[in-house]
Scaffold this active site. Structure first.
Site, mmCIF file in Angstrom:
data_model
loop_
_atom_site.group_PDB
_atom_site.id
_atom_site.type_symbol
_atom_site.label_atom_id
_atom_site.label_comp_id
_atom_site.label_asym_id
_atom_site.label_seq_id
_atom_site.Cartn_x
_atom_site.Cartn_y
_atom_site.Cartn_z
ATOM 1 N N SER A 14 0.829 -1.210 0.000
ATOM 2 C CA SER A 14 0.000 0.000 0.000
ATOM 3 C C SER A 14 0.860 1.254 0.000
ATOM 4 C CB SER A 14 -0.929 0.004 1.223
ATOM 5 O OG SER A 14 -1.854 -1.050 1.162
ATOM 6 N N ARG A 37 1.060 8.062 6.055
ATOM 7 C CA ARG A 37 0.210 7.214 6.896
ATOM 8 C C ARG A 37 -1.221 7.743 6.942
ATOM 9 N NH1 ARG A 37 0.455 2.760 9.449
ATOM 10 N NH2 ARG A 37 2.674 2.589 8.934
ATOM 11 N N HIS A 40 -2.679 6.585 3.780
ATOM 12 C CA HIS A 40 -2.918 5.143 3.882
ATOM 13 C C HIS A 40 -4.208 4.865 4.645
ATOM 14 C CE1 HIS A 40 -2.320 1.194 5.997
ATOM 15 N NE2 HIS A 40 -2.010 0.824 4.764
#
Length: 207
Positions: A14, A37, A40
């Site tokens: 990812s 992050r 994500h």
């Protein structure tokens, strides 16, 4: 085409995809881990532009965590999303006072939100804290007032509440403070974003 990938490799893949999609959008090295992050967690690339970092915010947040500071959240959802095992290894813990019965009673008696009372409770902890606010603009407004009054000195304020009523205004006030801060400008944010930023800081130490 469906990729065949082992479960333990999904996160790594990812982040590879996020990196590929961010080509042509250079990120400041000190902010990269946090921004990636959050993307994500949300699949929302607007955070490349929305996240605002005060000078040295990431470095100061990481240093505070290394020193064993606690994290205060404004929702149980954010509390659940933070890697408490990683935090505990550093000597810290996560607090969320929002569900405490006495907090609800005091808030009702005073005619304020539970977030207001929760931030006041956090100010009385008497130890360094990172504040991760993903839902309640009144929590940010209370933090602003407490900081201005010299009643609290947060190690870092993560200001990412989502919504429309007083959300933008509360974030803009935090941006005026000298306190280290990471703020998602505009209406976007959420408890998952607050937790993701905390984890991004933690993983710079524990991974």
């Amino acid at each position: 085409m469906i990729e065949t990938i082992r479960p333990q490799e999904i996160e790594r893949r990812s982040f590879e995809i996020i990196g590929e999609m961010l080509q042509g959008h250079p990120l400041a090295p000190e902010h990269e881990a946090v921004i990636k992050r959050v993307i994500h967690t949300t699949a929302d690339f607007d955070y490349v532009d929305n996240l605002v970092f005060s000078a040295g915010a990431v470095e100061k947040g990481v240093a505070a965590l290394r020193s064993g500071c606690d994290i205060v959240t404004d929702t149980q959802m954010a509390r659940a999303g933070i890697n408490k095992t990683a935090l505990a290894r550093l000597g810290g813990q996560v607090h969320c006072f929002m569900s405490d019965p006495d907090v609800a009673q005091e808030a009702q008696a005073r005619g304020v939100t539970r977030a207001v009372v929760s931030m006041e409770r956090a100010a009385a902890l008497g130890r360094p804290c990172i504040f991760a606010i993903g839902n309640a603009p009144t929590a940010l407004l209370t933090l602003y007032t407490l900081v201005e009054a010299g009643q609290i000195d947060p190690a870092l304020i993560i200001g990412v509440p989502v919504g429309f009523v007083n959300v933008v205004e509360s974030k803009e006030r935090i941006l005026t403070l000298p306190t280290p801060h990471i703020v998602a400008r505009g209406c976007k944010g959420g408890s998952n974003v607050a937790a993701a930023i905390c984890n991004a800081l933690l993983y710079q130490i524990t991974r």
